[in-house]
Motif scaffolding. Structure first.
Motif, PDB file in Angstrom:
ATOM      1  N   TRP A 124       0.827  -1.203   0.000  1.00 23.04           N
ATOM      2  CA  TRP A 124       0.000   0.000   0.000  1.00 23.04           C
ATOM      3  C   TRP A 124       0.867   1.261   0.000  1.00 23.04           C
ATOM      4  N   GLY A 125       0.243   2.354  -0.437  1.00 24.81           N
ATOM      5  CA  GLY A 125       0.916   3.643  -0.464  1.00 24.81           C
ATOM      6  C   GLY A 125       0.152   4.644   0.373  1.00 24.81           C
ATOM      7  N   ASN A 126       0.081   5.902  -0.104  1.00 24.89           N
ATOM      8  CA  ASN A 126      -0.588   6.931   0.693  1.00 24.89           C
ATOM      9  C   ASN A 126      -1.988   7.260   0.177  1.00 24.89           C
ATOM     10  N   GLY A 127      -2.534   6.414  -0.719  1.00 27.40           N
ATOM     11  CA  GLY A 127      -3.861   6.644  -1.261  1.00 27.40           C
ATOM     12  C   GLY A 127      -4.958   6.064  -0.387  1.00 27.40           C
ATOM     13  N   ILE A 128      -6.123   5.806  -0.990  1.00 22.44           N
ATOM     14  CA  ILE A 128      -7.270   5.346  -0.196  1.00 22.44           C
ATOM     15  C   ILE A 128      -7.441   3.834  -0.226  1.00 22.44           C
ATOM     16  N   ALA A 129      -6.597   3.128  -0.961  1.00 26.24           N
ATOM     17  CA  ALA A 129      -6.720   1.667  -1.033  1.00 26.24           C
ATOM     18  C   ALA A 129      -5.385   1.068  -1.446  1.00 26.24           C
ATOM     19  N   GLY A 130      -5.136  -0.146  -0.978  1.00 25.61           N
ATOM     20  CA  GLY A 130      -3.923  -0.859  -1.351  1.00 25.61           C
ATOM     21  C   GLY A 130      -4.261  -2.273  -1.779  1.00 25.61           C
ATOM     22  N   PHE A 131      -3.243  -3.045  -2.028  1.00 26.43           N
ATOM     23  CA  PHE A 131      -3.437  -4.432  -2.423  1.00 26.43           C
ATOM     24  C   PHE A 131      -3.433  -5.300  -1.168  1.00 26.43           C
ATOM     25  N   TRP A 172      -1.380  18.402  -6.532  1.00 32.34           N
ATOM     26  CA  TRP A 172      -1.851  17.090  -7.000  1.00 32.34           C
ATOM     27  C   TRP A 172      -1.381  15.995  -6.044  1.00 32.34           C
ATOM     28  N   HIS A 173      -0.126  16.091  -5.624  1.00 30.42           N
ATOM     29  CA  HIS A 173       0.473  15.091  -4.739  1.00 30.42           C
ATOM     30  C   HIS A 173      -0.302  15.005  -3.420  1.00 30.42           C
ATOM     31  N   VAL A 174      -0.536  16.141  -2.764  1.00 29.56           N
ATOM     32  CA  VAL A 174      -1.158  16.102  -1.440  1.00 29.56           C
ATOM     33  C   VAL A 174      -2.658  15.820  -1.520  1.00 29.56           C
ATOM     34  N   MET A 175      -3.291  16.113  -2.672  1.00 25.22           N
ATOM     35  CA  MET A 175      -4.703  15.758  -2.854  1.00 25.22           C
ATOM     36  C   MET A 175      -4.904  14.251  -2.912  1.00 25.22           C
ATOM     37  N   HIS A 176      -3.839  13.524  -3.221  1.00 28.00           N
ATOM     38  CA  HIS A 176      -3.928  12.071  -3.346  1.00 28.00           C
ATOM     39  C   HIS A 176      -3.423  11.341  -2.108  1.00 28.00           C
ATOM     40  N   SER A 177      -3.019  12.078  -1.088  1.00 27.07           N
ATOM     41  CA  SER A 177      -2.470  11.456   0.110  1.00 27.07           C
ATOM     42  C   SER A 177      -3.466  11.523   1.261  1.00 27.07           C
ATOM     43  N   ARG A 178      -3.782  10.391   1.829  1.00 21.08           N
ATOM     44  CA  ARG A 178      -4.683  10.352   2.982  1.00 21.08           C
ATOM     45  C   ARG A 178      -3.992  10.907   4.227  1.00 21.08           C
ATOM     46  N   GLU A 179      -2.663  11.146   4.148  1.00 22.06           N
ATOM     47  CA  GLU A 179      -1.899  11.629   5.296  1.00 22.06           C
ATOM     48  C   GLU A 179      -1.805  13.154   5.349  1.00 22.06           C
ATOM     49  N   THR A 180      -2.312  13.842   4.331  1.00 26.75           N
ATOM     50  CA  THR A 180      -2.239  15.300   4.296  1.00 26.75           C
ATOM     51  C   THR A 180      -3.052  15.897   5.442  1.00 26.75           C
ATOM     52  N   PRO A 181      -2.464  16.791   6.245  1.00 28.43           N
ATOM     53  CA  PRO A 181      -3.229  17.412   7.337  1.00 28.43           C
ATOM     54  C   PRO A 181      -4.476  18.112   6.807  1.00 28.43           C
ATOM     55  N   ARG A 182      -5.558  17.968   7.505  1.00 26.43           N
ATOM     56  CA  ARG A 182      -6.836  18.526   7.081  1.00 26.43           C
ATOM     57  C   ARG A 182      -6.754  20.040   6.897  1.00 26.43           C
ATOM     58  N   THR A 183      -5.949  20.702   7.718  1.00 24.96           N
ATOM     59  CA  THR A 183      -5.875  22.162   7.663  1.00 24.96           C
ATOM     60  C   THR A 183      -5.178  22.673   6.411  1.00 24.96           C
ATOM     61  N   LEU A 184      -4.357  21.828   5.768  1.00 25.70           N
ATOM     62  CA  LEU A 184      -3.589  22.294   4.619  1.00 25.70           C
ATOM     63  C   LEU A 184      -4.483  22.642   3.438  1.00 25.70           C
ATOM     64  N   LEU A 185      -5.536  21.872   3.238  1.00 27.11           N
ATOM     65  CA  LEU A 185      -6.403  22.081   2.077  1.00 27.11           C
ATOM     66  C   LEU A 185      -7.805  22.515   2.488  1.00 27.11           C
ATOM     67  N   LYS A 186      -7.899  23.182   3.602  1.00 29.66           N
ATOM     68  CA  LYS A 186      -9.220  23.628   4.050  1.00 29.66           C
ATOM     69  C   LYS A 186      -9.694  24.765   3.148  1.00 29.66           C
ATOM     70  N   GLY A 187     -10.988  24.924   3.075  1.00 32.96           N
ATOM     71  CA  GLY A 187     -11.552  25.976   2.242  1.00 32.96           C
ATOM     72  C   GLY A 187     -11.945  25.447   0.873  1.00 32.96           C
ATOM     73  N   ASP A 188     -12.004  26.340  -0.091  1.00 35.00           N
ATOM     74  CA  ASP A 188     -12.450  26.025  -1.442  1.00 35.00           C
ATOM     75  C   ASP A 188     -11.311  25.387  -2.229  1.00 35.00           C
ATOM     76  N   LEU A 189     -11.431  24.089  -2.514  1.00 37.53           N
ATOM     77  CA  LEU A 189     -10.367  23.385  -3.220  1.00 37.53           C
ATOM     78  C   LEU A 189     -10.179  23.938  -4.624  1.00 37.53           C
ATOM     79  N   ASP A 190     -11.271  24.264  -5.305  1.00 38.84           N
ATOM     80  CA  ASP A 190     -11.142  24.812  -6.658  1.00 38.84           C
ATOM     81  C   ASP A 190     -10.365  26.122  -6.644  1.00 38.84           C
ATOM     82  N   ALA A 191     -10.571  26.935  -5.609  1.00 36.17           N
ATOM     83  CA  ALA A 191      -9.832  28.187  -5.495  1.00 36.17           C
ATOM     84  C   ALA A 191      -8.346  27.917  -5.251  1.00 36.17           C
TER      85      ALA A 191
END
Length: 645
Positions: A214-221, A351-370
């Motif tokens: 497994w890696g840092n995504g939402i599913a592994g083998f 792109w990298h941190v959007m794919h990591s389940r380990e990214t702190p919630r506060t880093l991408l808080k707010g409007d993701l499109d913005a």
């Protein structure tokens, strides 16, 4: 008399009945053609918007199924079920015999939750997906798995797996993959000579025949996660995204019922590899089963023209980017069920941190499109010269602080940053050009990496989890402090600067910029470094310490210093720098005192050999998220001396 009275009327009637002339027909056709030519781009655009909308509808349906699955099982499905029953070797992640170990996958698991009960009933989940009993289901074409824009996802273009000369197994194509993660393709934490970044995790237990990957995504083998395992918010974490159907029968990408990397799983497509970002055009971006045969059959140039490059020397599935035939980007689904279109120009770090389940919630808080829009604008804006980080006055005479940390004065100067090594036969990447940098002010740099003892004196701990070490092994305090995050290193600088003795002396501490680090490492040299693929066993110099085979971590100062009097820049621990990471920053950075991008999501690490520039394979970008640590990453500090605190 009758003829003379009726003549003009007859001539008039005859004239009105003679119809449309050829000239008029040509004019009408020309007008229609002109209108069509003017309207055609709009028609194409409307049709593509409809296809994109249909694709997003599929993703939303899959998102609903994913949520329902989690509601029933308390966990999300695994990316793929890989069995060890058929093979003696447990190294399934490197095996070419996918027919002998691949069973079910996430897409098959979601069928009952997506209204496909009859199709789900055909699955023999206890058997290999390549088994004859599963032929019907693996060749089925559920509409929910097809993007209407992918012209290669057709009944006439199945994936044909030929594990031997007498066996041919077909699979229907698909266009959606679960997010396996943006980690590095390599597993493990790396070494003193190889940084792996966000690593993959691999468990192989011969006594129990257990395999997990497994890696840092939402599913592994053979590994699944629940929503409670996600540090990231569900609205900013990618769940499922598009992949393209392979462009030839031997191309294993885009196969909905096959739980393989590239087939129905995106994998290792963050900035620590060469497949970062959507629709990555790099010729080595996808590492696939039969990569050599794919390149021989189709041709590397044609693969690039089709937007489907892959490595020609990898022959197992180990890396796959998200890909789509929607112009300019891809559709993806977030864990919260929202579908969105993301441009190919998205910042790779984001792109990298959007794919990591380990990214702190506060880093991408707010409007993701913005956030996405802001990151793209920031990357397009040219950088300007900024004031140097060091104060503009004479540097004080002291080179030893109250903790006994030694510093050497690095003179102001100019150098060629990003100069490729001599002996490295690979072309310099266009996005990382060699460029002249001028450091306008001298600065004091620690001659050693910060040691465990020094870290403990400032922070009260030498443990990553904050526990004080009361039984430290003799001599361990002189080893470099590793397993610290960038945030930890910054906090060390803040606390050290706040110590009474340091404030009284006017000393303040910070991490070096990447430019300061490379300038110090080159020690004034204007010639390329002599690169080597391997270290001579008799060579125990500091330069050789960062070359394979790797040497273990050792006490600071164990190797000879460079001409500036600095130790371990090429060997021992890797080191955090102050800069945010942006792959294209070299092309726009200011000449004078560059401070790195003003916005980012990952931090630069330097050390070992010059793997960051002039590399042939972008496998080990020396960067990490600021909240992650590594057993081979430490830091050294700059001491700014002046009257202001």
């Amino acid at each position: 008399m009758n003829s003379s009275n009726s003549g003009p009327r007859e001539r008039s009637a005859s004239h009105s009945r003679r119809g449309v002339t050829a000239v008029e027909v040509v004019i009408v056709v020309a007008v229609i053609g002109l209108l069509l030519s003017l309207l055609w781009p709009w028609i194409v655009s409307v049709r593509e918007l409809a296809r994109r909308s249909s694709c997003q509808s599929n993703l939303r349906l899959l998102g609903t199924a994913l949520s329902s699955y989690h509601g029933v099982h308390g966990r999300l499905p695994v990316a793929g079920v890989w069995t060890t029953r058929q093979l003696d070797s447990l190294a399934l992640n490197h095996s070419r015999r996918v027919d002998l170990y691949t069973q079910s996958n996430w897409a098959l698991s979601l069928l009952p939750f997506a209204g496909e009960d009859k199709l789900a009933a055909q699955l023999h989940s206890d058997l290999l997906i390549a088994a004859p009993e599963n032929e019907a289901i693996r060749n089925s074409r559920p509409p929910i798995m097809k993007c209407p824009s992918d012209t290669f996802n057709t009944e006439g273009n199945p994936y044909r797996l030929t594990p031997d000369s007498s066996t041919s197994i077909t699979f229907a194509r698909g266009n959606y993959a679960i997010n396996g993660g943006s980690h590095c393709p390599k597993d493990g934490s790396g070494t003193t000579s190889l940084r792996t970044g966000d690593e993959a995790h691999l468990v192989m237990d011969r006594s129990t025949r257990e395999f997990r990957y497994w890696g840092n995504g939402i599913a592994g083998f053979n590994v699944s996660f629940s929503l409670d395992d996600f540090e990231n918010g569900t609205g900013s974490l990618v769940a499922i995204e598009e992949v393209r159907a392979g462009v030839h029968a031997i191309d294993p990408r885009g196969v909905w019922a096959l739980g393989q990397i590239g087939g129905s799983v995106t994998w290792a497509h963050g900035v620590n590899g060469d497949a970062y970002g959507p629709n990555n055009p790099h010729p080595k971006s996808d590492d696939l089963l039969d990569g050599d045969l794919i390149n021989q059959t189709i041709g590397a140039e044609q693969l690039s023209n089709l937007g489907m490059p892959c490595v020609n020397y990898i022959n197992f599935n180990s890396q796959a980017a998200a890909r789509s035939m929607h112009p300019g980007g891809i559709n993806l689904l977030m864990v919260d069920g929202a579908a969105r279109f993301v441009s190919d120009a998205i910042d790779p770090g984001l792109w990298h941190v959007m794919h990591s389940r380990e990214t702190p919630r506060t880093l991408l808080k707010g409007d993701l499109d913005a956030l996405i829009a802001e990151s793209m604008i920031a990357r397009e804006k040219p950088s300007s010269d900024r004031a140097a980080a060091a104060p503009d006055h004479e540097v004080g005479p002291s080179s030893v602080n109250s903790l006994g940390m030694e510093f050497v004065l690095i003179p102001a100067g100019e150098f060629e940053m990003g100069m490729p090594d001599r002996g490295n036969d690979y072309d310099l990447p266009v996005e990382v050009p060699q460029h002249t940098v001028r450091l306008s002010k001298s600065y004091y740099l620690g001659i050693h990496e910060v040691t465990r003892s020094q870290y403990s004196q400032v922070m009260g701990t030498t443990s990553a989890d904050g526990r004080a070490d009361s039984t430290e092994e003799a001599g361990a305090g002189s080893f470099p402090m590793v397993q610290v995050t960038w945030n930890d290193a910054e906090e060390f600088c803040r606390r050290l600067s706040a110590m009474t003795a340091e404030k009284s002396a006017g000393r303040r501490y910070r991490l070096p910029t990447e430019a300061e680090w490379e300038y110090a490492c080159r020690a004034g040299s204007r010639t390329p470094y002599q690169w080597s693929t391997s270290r001579r066993l008799s060579d125990d110099s500091g330069d050789a310490a960062g070359i394979a085979p790797p040497l273990p971590l050792c006490p600071v100062g164990s190797y000879p210093p460079n001409p500036f009097g600095l130790y371990d820049l090429r060997g021992n621990a890797w080191e955090w720098c102050a800069d945010w990471f942006d792959r294209g920053y070299y092309a726009r950075s200011p000449k004078t005192d560059p401070q790195g991008p003003h916005l980012g999501y990952l931090k630069v690490i330097r050390g070992s050999d010059w793997t960051f520039i002039g590399e042939g394979c972008k496998l080990s970008y020396a960067v990490l998220p600021s909240w992650k640590s590594n057993p081979f990453v430490g830091f050294r500090v700059v001491c700014d001396i002046g009257p202001n605190n």
